[in-house]
Design an enzyme around this catalytic site. Sequence first.
Site, PDB file in Angstrom:
ATOM      1  N   CYS A 249     -14.953  -3.813  -0.580  1.00  0.00           N
ATOM      2  CA  CYS A 249     -13.439  -4.118   0.197  1.00  0.00           C
ATOM      3  C   CYS A 249     -13.114  -5.155  -0.455  1.00  0.00           C
ATOM      4  O   CYS A 249     -13.783  -5.508  -1.749  1.00  0.00           O
ATOM      5  CB  CYS A 249     -13.505  -3.922   1.335  1.00  0.00           C
TER       6      CYS A 249
ATOM      7  N   CYS B 209      -7.297 -10.630   0.702  1.00  0.00           N
ATOM      8  CA  CYS B 209      -7.114 -10.801   2.528  1.00  0.00           C
ATOM      9  C   CYS B 209      -7.565 -11.975   3.005  1.00  0.00           C
ATOM     10  O   CYS B 209      -8.284 -12.572   2.863  1.00  0.00           O
ATOM     11  CB  CYS B 209      -8.571  -9.148   2.717  1.00  0.00           C
TER      12      CYS B 209
ATOM     13  N   CYS C 140     -13.581  -1.361   5.699  1.00  0.00           N
ATOM     14  CA  CYS C 140     -12.548  -1.663   4.852  1.00  0.00           C
ATOM     15  C   CYS C 140     -12.889  -0.974   3.794  1.00  0.00           C
ATOM     16  O   CYS C 140     -13.033   0.681   3.179  1.00  0.00           O
ATOM     17  CB  CYS C 140     -12.250  -2.730   4.219  1.00  0.00           C
TER      18      CYS C 140
ATOM     19  N   ARG D 298      -1.918   6.918   9.367  1.00  0.00           N
ATOM     20  CA  ARG D 298      -2.013   5.977   8.040  1.00  0.00           C
ATOM     21  C   ARG D 298      -2.217   6.948   7.089  1.00  0.00           C
ATOM     22  O   ARG D 298      -2.111   7.992   7.413  1.00  0.00           O
ATOM     23  CB  ARG D 298      -3.264   5.842   7.977  1.00  0.00           C
TER      24      ARG D 298
ATOM     25  N   ARG E 192       1.341  -0.958   0.083  1.00  0.00           N
ATOM     26  CA  ARG E 192      -0.057  -0.043   0.353  1.00  0.00           C
ATOM     27  C   ARG E 192       0.454   1.223   0.030  1.00  0.00           C
ATOM     28  O   ARG E 192       1.397   1.280   0.366  1.00  0.00           O
ATOM     29  CB  ARG E 192      -0.780   0.226   1.593  1.00  0.00           C
TER      30      ARG E 192
ATOM     31  N   CYS F 247     -15.743  -8.706   5.523  1.00  0.00           N
ATOM     32  CA  CYS F 247     -16.024  -9.406   6.748  1.00  0.00           C
ATOM     33  C   CYS F 247     -16.136  -8.386   7.723  1.00  0.00           C
ATOM     34  O   CYS F 247     -16.920  -7.184   7.754  1.00  0.00           O
ATOM     35  CB  CYS F 247     -14.896  -9.685   7.768  1.00  0.00           C
TER      36      CYS F 247
ATOM     37  N   LYS G  68      -3.134   1.131  14.599  1.00  0.00           N
ATOM     38  CA  LYS G  68      -3.238   2.047  14.095  1.00  0.00           C
ATOM     39  C   LYS G  68      -4.175   3.917  14.033  1.00  0.00           C
ATOM     40  O   LYS G  68      -4.880   3.104  14.792  1.00  0.00           O
ATOM     41  CB  LYS G  68      -3.664   1.474  12.380  1.00  0.00           C
TER      42      LYS G  68
ATOM     43  N   LYS H 186      -5.606   7.180  11.568  1.00  0.00           N
ATOM     44  CA  LYS H 186      -6.781   7.952  11.006  1.00  0.00           C
ATOM     45  C   LYS H 186      -7.301   9.048  11.365  1.00  0.00           C
ATOM     46  O   LYS H 186      -7.798   9.606  11.447  1.00  0.00           O
ATOM     47  CB  LYS H 186      -7.622   6.930  10.175  1.00  0.00           C
TER      48      LYS H 186
HETATM   49 FE1  SRM Z   1      -8.688  -2.463   5.883  1.00  0.00          FE
HETATM   50  C1  SRM Z   1      -7.214  -4.674   7.867  1.00  0.00           C
HETATM   51  C2  SRM Z   1      -8.000  -3.446   3.070  1.00  0.00           C
HETATM   52  C3  SRM Z   1      -9.515   0.136   4.783  1.00  0.00           C
HETATM   53  C4  SRM Z   1     -10.476  -1.019   8.908  1.00  0.00           C
HETATM   54  N1  SRM Z   1      -7.888  -4.074   5.740  1.00  0.00           N
HETATM   55  C5  SRM Z   1      -7.350  -4.392   6.685  1.00  0.00           C
HETATM   56  C6  SRM Z   1      -6.019  -5.714   6.042  1.00  0.00           C
HETATM   57  C7  SRM Z   1      -4.790  -5.140   5.429  1.00  0.00           C
HETATM   58  C8  SRM Z   1      -6.651  -7.513   6.050  1.00  0.00           C
HETATM   59  C9  SRM Z   1      -5.567  -7.987   7.099  1.00  0.00           C
HETATM   60  O1  SRM Z   1      -5.420  -7.199   8.153  1.00  0.00           O
HETATM   61  O2  SRM Z   1      -4.954  -9.022   7.200  1.00  0.00           O
HETATM   62  C10 SRM Z   1      -7.278  -5.832   4.554  1.00  0.00           C
HETATM   63  C11 SRM Z   1      -6.019  -6.018   2.924  1.00  0.00           C
HETATM   64  C12 SRM Z   1      -6.695  -6.662   1.914  1.00  0.00           C
HETATM   65  C13 SRM Z   1      -6.115  -6.445   0.479  1.00  0.00           C
HETATM   66  O3  SRM Z   1      -5.685  -7.815  -0.558  1.00  0.00           O
HETATM   67  O4  SRM Z   1      -6.091  -5.804   0.231  1.00  0.00           O
HETATM   68  C14 SRM Z   1      -7.994  -4.042   4.407  1.00  0.00           C
HETATM   69  N2  SRM Z   1      -8.673  -2.036   4.273  1.00  0.00           N
HETATM   70  C15 SRM Z   1      -8.082  -2.369   3.114  1.00  0.00           C
HETATM   71  C16 SRM Z   1      -8.954  -1.704   2.043  1.00  0.00           C
HETATM   72  C17 SRM Z   1      -7.574  -1.576   1.193  1.00  0.00           C
HETATM   73  C18 SRM Z   1     -10.225  -1.462   1.230  1.00  0.00           C
HETATM   74  C19 SRM Z   1     -10.313  -1.228   0.029  1.00  0.00           C
HETATM   75  O5  SRM Z   1     -11.176  -1.974  -0.471  1.00  0.00           O
HETATM   76  O6  SRM Z   1     -10.401  -0.258  -0.581  1.00  0.00           O
HETATM   77  C20 SRM Z   1      -8.560   0.096   1.719  1.00  0.00           C
HETATM   78  C21 SRM Z   1      -7.072   0.578   1.966  1.00  0.00           C
HETATM   79  C22 SRM Z   1      -7.202   1.864   3.213  1.00  0.00           C
HETATM   80  C23 SRM Z   1      -5.884   2.576   2.727  1.00  0.00           C
HETATM   81  O7  SRM Z   1      -5.487   2.843   1.125  1.00  0.00           O
HETATM   82  O8  SRM Z   1      -5.062   2.787   3.861  1.00  0.00           O
HETATM   83  C24 SRM Z   1      -8.492  -0.102   3.765  1.00  0.00           C
HETATM   84  N3  SRM Z   1      -9.119  -0.605   6.708  1.00  0.00           N
HETATM   85  C25 SRM Z   1      -9.844   0.537   5.915  1.00  0.00           C
HETATM   86  C26 SRM Z   1     -11.113   1.299   6.506  1.00  0.00           C
HETATM   87  C27 SRM Z   1     -12.282   2.836   6.242  1.00  0.00           C
HETATM   88  C28 SRM Z   1     -11.240   4.169   6.056  1.00  0.00           C
HETATM   89  O9  SRM Z   1     -10.167   3.796   6.873  1.00  0.00           O
HETATM   90  O10 SRM Z   1     -11.574   4.753   5.877  1.00  0.00           O
HETATM   91  C29 SRM Z   1     -11.341   0.637   7.747  1.00  0.00           C
HETATM   92  C30 SRM Z   1     -12.542   1.008   8.460  1.00  0.00           C
HETATM   93  C31 SRM Z   1     -11.840   2.710   9.689  1.00  0.00           C
HETATM   94  C32 SRM Z   1     -11.201   2.189  10.486  1.00  0.00           C
HETATM   95  O11 SRM Z   1      -9.897   2.356  10.263  1.00  0.00           O
HETATM   96  O12 SRM Z   1     -11.985   2.109  11.570  1.00  0.00           O
HETATM   97  C33 SRM Z   1     -10.294  -0.627   7.644  1.00  0.00           C
HETATM   98  N4  SRM Z   1      -9.059  -2.784   8.031  1.00  0.00           N
HETATM   99  C34 SRM Z   1      -9.884  -1.958   8.832  1.00  0.00           C
HETATM  100  C35 SRM Z   1      -9.816  -2.893  10.437  1.00  0.00           C
HETATM  101  C36 SRM Z   1     -10.306  -3.057  11.837  1.00  0.00           C
HETATM  102  C37 SRM Z   1      -9.136  -1.849  12.233  1.00  0.00           C
HETATM  103  C38 SRM Z   1     -10.470  -2.365  13.722  1.00  0.00           C
HETATM  104  O13 SRM Z   1     -10.130  -0.618  14.763  1.00  0.00           O
HETATM  105  O14 SRM Z   1     -10.554  -3.411  14.101  1.00  0.00           O
HETATM  106  C39 SRM Z   1      -9.079  -4.026  10.214  1.00  0.00           C
HETATM  107  C40 SRM Z   1      -8.303  -5.903  10.856  1.00  0.00           C
HETATM  108  C41 SRM Z   1      -6.894  -5.379  11.408  1.00  0.00           C
HETATM  109  O15 SRM Z   1      -6.622  -4.156  11.965  1.00  0.00           O
HETATM  110  O16 SRM Z   1      -7.607  -5.978  12.504  1.00  0.00           O
HETATM  111  C42 SRM Z   1      -8.207  -4.039   8.189  1.00  0.00           C
HETATM  112 FE1  SF4 Z   2     -11.111  -8.142   4.132  1.00  0.00          FE
HETATM  113 FE2  SF4 Z   2     -12.399  -7.252   6.136  1.00  0.00          FE
HETATM  114 FE3  SF4 Z   2     -11.318  -5.308   5.194  1.00  0.00          FE
HETATM  115 FE4  SF4 Z   2     -12.591  -6.964   3.970  1.00  0.00          FE
HETATM  116  S1  SF4 Z   2     -13.306  -5.645   5.220  1.00  0.00           S
HETATM  117  S2  SF4 Z   2     -10.459  -6.061   2.958  1.00  0.00           S
HETATM  118  S3  SF4 Z   2     -12.597  -9.221   4.007  1.00  0.00           S
HETATM  119  S4  SF4 Z   2     -10.722  -6.847   6.552  1.00  0.00           S
END
Ligand code: SRM
Ligand code: SF4
Length: 566
Positions: free
Chosen positions: A425, A431, A474, A143, A74, A470, A204, A206
């Site tokens: 997502c 993922c 995201c 981030r 990323r 899930c 993390k 943001k």
């Molecule tokens: Fe996310 C984890 C993809 C935005 C909340 N996210 C992941 C991981 C890295 C899975 C992992 O931990 O193994 C995913 C990788 C998937 C892949 O194969 O690419 C993933 N997140 C993404 C992306 C690529 C989704 C998309 O379709 O665009 C976004 C990348 C953003 C970026 O460029 O930085 C992405 N993730 C978000 C957002 C939205 C936002 O930030 O506006 C959220 C919700 C906001 C937040 O942070 O609360 C988000 N991602 C999570 C979480 C839950 C965090 C939590 O507080 O519980 C995880 C899991 C974790 O961190 O344990 C996670």
């Molecule tokens: Fe993966 Fe869940 Fe984030 Fe979708 S919402 S990219 S399944 S961690």
Amino acid sequence: MAEEKLSDVEHIKIDSNYLRGTIQQGLDDDATGAISEDDTQLTKFHGFYQQDDRDLRDERRHQKLEQHYQFMLRLRLPGGVLDGKQWLVLDDAAHKYANGTLRLTTRQTFQYHGVLKENMKPLLQATNEVGIDSRGACGDVNRNVTANTNPGLSAIHAEVFDWSNKISDALNWKSSAYEEIWLEKKPEKEDEEPLYGKTYLPRKFKVAIAIPPLNDVDVYANDIGLTAIVEDGQLAGFNVAIGGGMGTTYGEPATYPRLASLIGFCTPDKVIAVCQTIVKIQRDYGDRTNRKHARFKYTIDDKGLDWIQSELNERLGWNLGEAREFHFDHNGDRYGWVEGDNGQWNLTLFVENGRIADRDNAPMMSGFRELAKTHKGEFRVTCNQNVIVANVAPEDKDTIDEIVQKHGLKDDSKDSALRLASMACVAFPTCGLAMAESERYLPQLITKLDNVMRDAGLKDDAIVVRMAGCPNGCSRPYLGEIALTGKSLGKYNLYLGASFNGDRMNKLYRENIGEEEILDELTPMIQRYAEEREDGEHFGDFVIHAGIIKPTLEGRLFHEDVDPGA
Ligand code: SRM
Ligand code: SF4
């Protein structure tokens, strides 16, 4: 806090020699496509996630082969802005070092998938060559800083974009491990982390900046949500909201999505100090024992918003001002051509679920490459996973249109209002946390919902639909008017009733349902909406008017099922 209680990741950070660990040794080990488990935590700070191709898991297990290890990279791209030269390098690198696609994210940047271990260094060297790094794109630090891409307000956009860069730099980690490992540069000075210290943040973090009336960044989903206040055409400062986050775990009510709480206002010259001080409070008080309780939202709810505010004021040595008036219209993108207040034009193009690839009859990757060769302005990635071809001179519009037409970058026959307002997502196959399909499935579901919308006479209605594989959130599903989060293969939880502008979350409506039930639930609602709505009303409001869902203004998702007749 007793040391033995710290989570494993805390120990890995402490022992890592400022995020080096044994990453270099892991890269040199060609006996496996993976790196050590501890190092997988550290590479996140450098922008890399270790993954494996989940489509191939069973087959590889059967063949007694190790999993098909690969990495997701990323990039850090504050405000989502890049120029044509940079785009061409990113495109080229996708073909040479990754799976030949580029993935736009919900935080306004690019991801590469399918990067093999031996390609990690050359890939990062290529992007760094044109000034795009990946430092802090993942990991327990701040981030990518997102910023509104509002093409109409060119001057304010430029100013806000500048602040997104400054905040990103001010909150970035500083150790020279990044240059040493990836760019093979010798450290020039002793490592130190003046902001974070050796254990960085508990989790993390943001930051986003919105410019009303657009909330395309979903400002309330962020740990710090800044809303630009424009008065007399000038940037007067930022309203500050804190404690947003989407992540939750099924069956664990102690985890929940939360909207950021508005706490005040600061002038632009103070915004860096405000952000750094908030980060320091989270650094000092965030939970380092339980990663599921470590986000800033939980620190705020544990300590109390008042306590956090007075701690912030005390550390700053002055008080935030009173939050100023503003209004958000919606959180989507405005498609097509929009003239900026500088007389230049901006074209927003829809990229379904952010995946830029060359597919049969849809050579999108080639189309963007052609645009990048020709376009003299910049590109802006939006938080809805789309692209704006920005700052086009009036005389260049036709050339851009020709390229768009030739490569099918705009397809009016397919791109319904519903599809344009949808977002998924990544989920399978990369993922590791996905429980159900998302990016690969939502397009088909939208086609079916499009039929329902067309039959109901609503083909031009942009209802915000969001899908996630899930509950982690995201695609910010809890801010979708209609949202689906994966439970298991083919099964989703259905949420309804978020506002149209990102200031109210939806509520759980049905659990664990498949496509047939999803359509059975949504079809009569959409039909009723068509019958009952008055002009200008939005679906989220309709759901409330129709009494299907009671509104929640508390900023918490209700987990109990809601009685449709209530
Ligand atoms: Fe996310 C984890 C993809 C935005 C909340 N996210 C992941 C991981 C890295 C899975 C992992 O931990 O193994 C995913 C990788 C998937 C892949 O194969 O690419 C993933 N997140 C993404 C992306 C690529 C989704 C998309 O379709 O665009 C976004 C990348 C953003 C970026 O460029 O930085 C992405 N993730 C978000 C957002 C939205 C936002 O930030 O506006 C959220 C919700 C906001 C937040 O942070 O609360 C988000 N991602 C999570 C979480 C839950 C965090 C939590 O507080 O519980 C995880 C899991 C974790 O961190 O344990 C996670
Ligand atoms: Fe993966 Fe869940 Fe984030 Fe979708 S919402 S990219 S399944 S961690």
